[in-house]
Structures are given as C-alpha cells and as structure tokens.
Design a protein around this motif. Sequence first.
Motif, PDB file in Angstrom:
ATOM      1  N   CYS A 142      37.410  41.955  28.296  1.00 63.45           N
ATOM      2  CA  CYS A 142      37.920  42.000  29.668  1.00 63.45           C
ATOM      3  C   CYS A 142      37.165  40.927  30.452  1.00 63.45           C
ATOM      4  O   CYS A 142      36.340  40.194  29.893  1.00 63.45           O
ATOM      5  CB  CYS A 142      37.654  43.406  30.191  1.00 63.45           C
ATOM      6  N   ARG A 148      36.835  54.244  33.554  1.00 58.84           N
ATOM      7  CA  ARG A 148      35.840  53.516  34.325  1.00 58.84           C
ATOM      8  C   ARG A 148      34.847  54.555  34.845  1.00 58.84           C
ATOM      9  O   ARG A 148      35.256  55.566  35.437  1.00 58.84           O
ATOM     10  CB  ARG A 148      36.492  52.782  35.515  1.00 58.84           C
ATOM     11  N   ILE A 149      33.559  54.265  34.646  1.00 56.67           N
ATOM     12  CA  ILE A 149      32.531  55.221  35.056  1.00 56.67           C
ATOM     13  C   ILE A 149      32.514  55.345  36.574  1.00 56.67           C
ATOM     14  O   ILE A 149      32.639  54.352  37.293  1.00 56.67           O
ATOM     15  CB  ILE A 149      31.151  54.765  34.539  1.00 56.67           C
ATOM     16  N   VAL A 198      52.434  35.465  42.411  1.00 53.71           N
ATOM     17  CA  VAL A 198      52.374  34.456  43.471  1.00 53.71           C
ATOM     18  C   VAL A 198      51.856  33.159  42.849  1.00 53.71           C
ATOM     19  O   VAL A 198      50.859  33.168  42.125  1.00 53.71           O
ATOM     20  CB  VAL A 198      51.462  34.939  44.610  1.00 53.71           C
ATOM     21  N   ASN A 241      44.473  30.910  40.760  1.00 52.05           N
ATOM     22  CA  ASN A 241      45.930  31.115  40.726  1.00 52.05           C
ATOM     23  C   ASN A 241      46.663  30.600  41.953  1.00 52.05           C
ATOM     24  O   ASN A 241      47.769  31.060  42.251  1.00 52.05           O
ATOM     25  CB  ASN A 241      46.229  32.613  40.522  1.00 52.05           C
ATOM     26  N   GLY A 285      33.716  47.749  40.351  1.00 49.71           N
ATOM     27  CA  GLY A 285      34.461  47.959  41.589  1.00 49.71           C
ATOM     28  C   GLY A 285      35.490  49.074  41.530  1.00 49.71           C
ATOM     29  O   GLY A 285      36.053  49.445  42.563  1.00 49.71           O
ATOM     30  N   ALA A 286      35.742  49.624  40.344  1.00 45.72           N
ATOM     31  CA  ALA A 286      36.812  50.625  40.232  1.00 45.72           C
ATOM     32  C   ALA A 286      36.501  51.858  41.069  1.00 45.72           C
ATOM     33  O   ALA A 286      37.350  52.354  41.814  1.00 45.72           O
ATOM     34  CB  ALA A 286      37.011  51.017  38.769  1.00 45.72           C
ATOM     35  N   ARG A 287      35.264  52.340  40.935  1.00 41.27           N
ATOM     36  CA  ARG A 287      34.965  53.633  41.578  1.00 41.27           C
ATOM     37  C   ARG A 287      34.963  53.543  43.095  1.00 41.27           C
ATOM     38  O   ARG A 287      35.246  54.527  43.775  1.00 41.27           O
ATOM     39  CB  ARG A 287      33.660  54.209  41.057  1.00 41.27           C
ATOM     40  N   PHE A 290      46.722  39.281  34.169  1.00 40.85           N
ATOM     41  CA  PHE A 290      45.492  39.923  33.729  1.00 40.85           C
ATOM     42  C   PHE A 290      44.984  40.876  34.807  1.00 40.85           C
ATOM     43  O   PHE A 290      44.966  40.555  35.982  1.00 40.85           O
ATOM     44  CB  PHE A 290      44.415  38.877  33.443  1.00 40.85           C
ATOM     45  N   ALA A 346      41.684  43.870  35.455  1.00 39.48           N
ATOM     46  CA  ALA A 346      40.468  44.485  34.907  1.00 39.48           C
ATOM     47  C   ALA A 346      40.617  46.001  34.807  1.00 39.48           C
ATOM     48  O   ALA A 346      39.669  46.685  34.450  1.00 39.48           O
ATOM     49  CB  ALA A 346      39.273  44.125  35.777  1.00 39.48           C
ATOM     50  N   PHE A 403      42.013  46.961  43.928  1.00 42.16           N
ATOM     51  CA  PHE A 403      41.774  46.763  45.367  1.00 42.16           C
ATOM     52  C   PHE A 403      43.104  46.622  46.125  1.00 42.16           C
ATOM     53  O   PHE A 403      43.275  47.183  47.205  1.00 42.16           O
ATOM     54  CB  PHE A 403      40.920  45.510  45.611  1.00 42.16           C
ATOM     55  N   HIS A 434      48.486  35.218  35.417  1.00 42.67           N
ATOM     56  CA  HIS A 434      48.840  36.061  36.560  1.00 42.67           C
ATOM     57  C   HIS A 434      48.780  37.547  36.233  1.00 42.67           C
ATOM     58  O   HIS A 434      48.658  38.377  37.124  1.00 42.67           O
ATOM     59  CB  HIS A 434      50.268  35.745  37.035  1.00 42.67           C
TER      60      HIS A 434
HETATM   61  C1  LIG Z   1      35.221  46.109  30.534  1.00 44.05           C
HETATM   62  C2  LIG Z   1      35.112  46.523  31.979  1.00 44.05           C
HETATM   63  C3  LIG Z   1      34.445  47.694  32.272  1.00 44.05           C
HETATM   64  C4  LIG Z   1      34.354  48.117  33.597  1.00 44.05           C
HETATM   65  N1  LIG Z   1      33.725  49.300  33.856  1.00 44.05           N
HETATM   66  C5  LIG Z   1      33.696  49.772  35.123  1.00 44.05           C
HETATM   67  C6  LIG Z   1      33.151  51.055  35.380  1.00 44.05           C
HETATM   68  O1  LIG Z   1      32.681  51.742  34.469  1.00 44.05           O
HETATM   69  N2  LIG Z   1      33.166  51.507  36.662  1.00 44.05           N
HETATM   70  C7  LIG Z   1      33.699  50.771  37.679  1.00 44.05           C
HETATM   71  O2  LIG Z   1      33.686  51.250  38.816  1.00 44.05           O
HETATM   72  N3  LIG Z   1      34.240  49.555  37.458  1.00 44.05           N
HETATM   73  C8  LIG Z   1      34.246  49.045  36.204  1.00 44.05           C
HETATM   74  N4  LIG Z   1      34.805  47.816  35.954  1.00 44.05           N
HETATM   75  C9  LIG Z   1      35.227  46.956  37.091  1.00 44.05           C
HETATM   76  C10 LIG Z   1      36.562  47.280  37.679  1.00 44.05           C
HETATM   77  O3  LIG Z   1      37.541  47.493  36.679  1.00 44.05           O
HETATM   78  C11 LIG Z   1      36.938  46.098  38.587  1.00 44.05           C
HETATM   79  O4  LIG Z   1      35.860  45.885  39.501  1.00 44.05           O
HETATM   80  C12 LIG Z   1      38.200  46.355  39.376  1.00 44.05           C
HETATM   81  O5  LIG Z   1      39.307  46.481  38.510  1.00 44.05           O
HETATM   82  C13 LIG Z   1      38.420  45.189  40.339  1.00 44.05           C
HETATM   83  O6  LIG Z   1      39.616  45.393  41.060  1.00 44.05           O
HETATM   84  P1  LIG Z   1      40.433  44.131  41.620  1.00 44.05           P
HETATM   85  O7  LIG Z   1      41.579  44.679  42.353  1.00 44.05           O
HETATM   86  O8  LIG Z   1      39.500  43.202  42.289  1.00 44.05           O
HETATM   87  O9  LIG Z   1      40.918  43.380  40.307  1.00 44.05           O
HETATM   88  P2  LIG Z   1      41.995  43.857  39.234  1.00 44.05           P
HETATM   89  O10 LIG Z   1      41.913  45.327  39.066  1.00 44.05           O
HETATM   90  O11 LIG Z   1      41.786  42.994  38.045  1.00 44.05           O
HETATM   91  O12 LIG Z   1      43.382  43.526  39.912  1.00 44.05           O
HETATM   92  C14 LIG Z   1      43.750  42.187  40.218  1.00 44.05           C
HETATM   93  C15 LIG Z   1      45.255  42.109  40.152  1.00 44.05           C
HETATM   94  O13 LIG Z   1      45.669  40.857  40.690  1.00 44.05           O
HETATM   95  C16 LIG Z   1      46.784  40.433  39.960  1.00 44.05           C
HETATM   96  N5  LIG Z   1      46.997  38.987  40.118  1.00 44.05           N
HETATM   97  C17 LIG Z   1      46.251  37.966  39.644  1.00 44.05           C
HETATM   98  N6  LIG Z   1      46.806  36.786  39.965  1.00 44.05           N
HETATM   99  C18 LIG Z   1      47.927  37.084  40.672  1.00 44.05           C
HETATM  100  C19 LIG Z   1      48.927  36.284  41.268  1.00 44.05           C
HETATM  101  N7  LIG Z   1      48.876  34.956  41.206  1.00 44.05           N
HETATM  102  N8  LIG Z   1      49.954  36.911  41.896  1.00 44.05           N
HETATM  103  C20 LIG Z   1      50.006  38.264  41.968  1.00 44.05           C
HETATM  104  N9  LIG Z   1      49.088  39.068  41.407  1.00 44.05           N
HETATM  105  C21 LIG Z   1      48.057  38.479  40.766  1.00 44.05           C
HETATM  106  C22 LIG Z   1      46.497  40.829  38.528  1.00 44.05           C
HETATM  107  O14 LIG Z   1      47.676  40.917  37.777  1.00 44.05           O
HETATM  108  C23 LIG Z   1      45.808  42.187  38.735  1.00 44.05           C
HETATM  109  O15 LIG Z   1      46.723  43.249  38.626  1.00 44.05           O
HETATM  110  C24 LIG Z   1      34.905  47.338  34.653  1.00 44.05           C
HETATM  111  C25 LIG Z   1      35.579  46.146  34.344  1.00 44.05           C
HETATM  112  C26 LIG Z   1      35.666  45.735  33.026  1.00 44.05           C
HETATM  113  C27 LIG Z   1      36.377  44.453  32.738  1.00 44.05           C
END
Ligand SMILES: Cc1cc2nc3c(=O)[nH]c(=O)nc-3n(C[C@H](O)[C@H](O)[C@H](O)COP(=O)(O)OP(=O)(O)OC[C@H]3O[C@@H](n4cnc5c(N)ncnc54)[C@H](O)[C@@H]3O)c2cc1C
Length: 431
Positions: free
Chosen positions: A347, A57-58, A183, A223, A378-380, A49, A51, A15, A47
């Motif tokens: 994950c 990701r589908i 952060v 965090n 949320g990936a797609r 981790f 997803a 995101f 910090h």
């Molecule tokens: C096993 C698995 C299968 C999945 N399959 C699918 C799928 O098939 N299709 C689909 O659409 N979605 C899928 N998803 C979901 C998708 O991957 C997540 O919804 C998406 O990655 C969420 O994005 P995000 O930016 O919210 O979080 P993330 O992608 O996790 O990014 C969050 C970021 O914030 C950073 N962060 C955390 N704390 C701090 C801090 N204090 N300071 C600075 N940075 C920080 C982390 O390092 C990370 O890089 C799946 C997830 C998992 C775990």
Amino acid sequence: MSEILEVVVIGAGMFGAAAAKHLSRSGARALVIGPAEPEAGAPASRHAFGAYFDEARITRRLGWDPVWGTTDSRSLERFRDIEAESGIGFFHECGSLVLLARSIAHRTDAIVAQCAVEGIELDRLSEPALRAALPALGILPISGGVEGLLERKQAGYLNPRRLVQAQLSLAQAAGARLLRAAVTMVGKDADGTWQISIQDGDTTSTVHAHRILIAAGAFTNHNNVLPAGTRLALHAFSEPNLLFEVSDSQLEQLRHVPPVVTVDPDDLGDANLSLYLVPPVQYPDGKWYMRIGPGMQPYVEELRTVNDMVDWYARQEPTARQTASLTRMMNLLVPALEPVSVRFSGCIIEKTPSRYPYIGHLNGDPTITVAVGGNGHGARGSDEIGRLAARVLCGETWDSSIPQETFTPLLQKDEHVGERPGFLKPPFGLC
Ligand SMILES: Cc1cc2nc3c(=O)[nH]c(=O)nc-3n(C[C@H](O)[C@H](O)[C@H](O)COP(=O)(O)OP(=O)(O)OC[C@H]3O[C@@H](n4cnc5c(N)ncnc54)[C@H](O)[C@@H]3O)c2cc1C
C-alpha cells in the motif's frame, strides 16, 4: 456555461467521504468525484488507488500526542452512531495494545496523563503482567525492555472499506451526489469559478464549482488535482504488509489477541522493532489472516515519482529486505504462529513534515480546501478530519480544542530531490 456547482469534493476515500457527509449535513450541495475500488487484478491506475482497500485499520483513542489523540477520540466516539445511521457495521471493539520501550517512560507517562484527562481507561502492564494477560504474544527484545498500555474499551480495528461505504451512503442520504470518475485537471477561470476536468472511462467532461475540497490521498501531488504550480509538502512511501494465514486450529487461540503497535526508539536501521500487528481478520477470500506492518524503517522507501507509486501498487511485490524484517518481527511477536500461507500486500502512505494532516485553505484562497496527510494512521481519525475540513470549507468557526494552525497545509517550495526526510527518525510515533 453549464450549472456552477456549490461544492465539488475530489476523492471519495476516507477523508473525502467523511467530509462529504459533514458538508451535506450542514446544507452544502456537494458533488463527490472519485473512482470506485478497482477489481482485484485490474490494471493499476494513478486515479483509482486508495489506502483504504483493506479489511482492517487499527483504531483507538490513545494517541502519541494530544493532536492525534483528539482527532482519533472524536471520531471513535461517533463510530457507533455512524453504524446505526448507515446500517453498515465496521467497528470491532476488541481492545488495543501499545508496547513502548521503557527507555521512553517519560513519553509513556505523558500519554497516560493525557488519557486521564480524556477519561480513557488504560492498564499499564509490565513485562510479567503482559505475559500473564496475553500469553500468545512474545516480548520483543527492545533495549531496556518494554511496557504495555492496554485499552480495553472503545478500541480495536475498523473495516475501512465499510466505513467509507457508510460515510458515502450517509452523504448521499443528506443530498450529496457521487460520481464514479477521476479528476484529471483543476483550474480557476478568470471569474473565480473552478473548472474541473473529469474522465470516466473514455468519456471526458468538465464541471464548474464555486468551492472545491481536495482529498486525493497519497496521489494528491501527482494527479493534477491541485492548481498548476502548487505542490504540498507530502512524501509518499511504500508500505509493505505481510499477511499470515491462520489455521482453523490456531484461530481460537489467536483471535483474542488485540491489535498491537510497538514503539522502538533506537535508531537501528532495518533492525528497529517498531511495527503494527492486526489480529486474525477474515478477508474476502474467506481465510483468516494476521497482518504485520513496519514503522518507518529504512526499507520503507520513499516513492518520489508517480511512476514509482503506480509501479509499487501494481507489482505487489516486496523487496527481500522487507520480507525478512516483517517475517522476523512476526516470529518474535507471535512465536506460536504456524501460518498456513503467507502473502504480501503493498500500500502507500504519505507523511507530512508537521506529522499532522493538512486541513485548510491553499494559498489563502477560501474557495479551495485540502484534507490530506493521513501519515499512515489517518483512518481512525477520518470522521473528525472530514468534519473539520467541511467546517473550513464552509467558512464556519473552528471548534476543535486543537489550534487550527496545527493543520495548516505546508507547500513544497523546491522540487524534492534530497535524502530521506529528517523528520522520519525513530521514535516514529504510533501507527
Ligand atoms: C498498509 C496500511 C496500513 C494502515 N493502517 C492504518 C491503521 O492501522 N490505522 C489507521 O488509522 N490508519 C491506517 N492507515 C492509513 C489510512 O488508511 C490512511 O491514512 C487513510 O486511508 C487516508 O485517507 P485519505 O482520504 O487521505 O486517502 P485514501 O483513503 O487513499 O483516499 C484517497 C482517494 O482519492 C482518490 N483519488 C486519487 N486521485 C484522484 C483523482 N484524480 N480524482 C478523483 N479521485 C482521486 C483515490 O481513488 C482514493 O479513493 C494505513 C494505511 C496503509 C496503506
């Protein structure tokens, strides 16, 4: 005081990277702060981790409901442009199959009707038609039988690492700066300026910004990236996956299987057959794996504390219940598969009571916006979620067909100590 930045984006994941690109393209000068993906085997950090640390990701346009269908479709329509502009390929257009219990045919009818409105081409397949079209797949023993919705075009899977890389490179090309750090604290000065503490290895520093966007995924509540005393209604869960190594001799037979998601509405506990299956994908070790994951069966456990979350992420060890269920589901869905090896990948996903992502200001303050709550899929839709978050942050008019209130962030009022949230009952929706 040092320079006051226009915008700081906290989190360089799916995101945050998308939002940073859209912000920069709309003229905002953004600093994006987020750690890089840790090397395999490196100690786990609360910090670092993300997803998105995976190869697939589908992705599809068909949604369980019009909200996700819309965010997913709007994003997917831009995938080829993102690839062309960044020079980074990430989208594999191999189709997508959704298997739904026939007992919820009314729900399937609604999805089909929504697809007709959106111009999404689908084949609705009975069990005999599924057997004929996809002979490698077994028919799951879901009560009352199943039917399939096969989307052949503009669906498949994306490589989330490469999508994040593409978004960050486009953000930087449009003027964003990327700081590989974490952060550790966010607070507001008396004059209304945000103060953001940063840790980069052993070095700590502080930056100041007029506006901030928080996109820290599952760790957002833990965090210190939210103002003191603020906590989102956001529940983190262990997401266990098993990866089945595909032999050279079976690769040709299985590589044409599309990604599969099933919806089993029966409340059968661990025996519920909701799942997702990713077709053979080549991983960085050079091997090809089919990956299977669950719906929200009870063995997908809530991780209530940051220690639980870091521990789950660091140990990379499934429970016996998780292994048994995922193995059973793989045997039922791909009965011919004879894996060379099986390995685990753990994950974390986060769920919101609204079932939708949070995109909006916190506490009515226009200087702070969140983009969080992928709800396990949320990936797609990430490019559209990031685009909407960027518009909200910049005070631009809401231009989505989905009402803005749908995405209003919900705050957690009391310390969460209760049982498994009631909104996580089957049918869990589409992963
Ligand atoms: C096993 C698995 C299968 C999945 N399959 C699918 C799928 O098939 N299709 C689909 O659409 N979605 C899928 N998803 C979901 C998708 O991957 C997540 O919804 C998406 O990655 C969420 O994005 P995000 O930016 O919210 O979080 P993330 O992608 O996790 O990014 C969050 C970021 O914030 C950073 N962060 C955390 N704390 C701090 C801090 N204090 N300071 C600075 N940075 C920080 C982390 O390092 C990370 O890089 C799946 C997830 C998992 C775990």
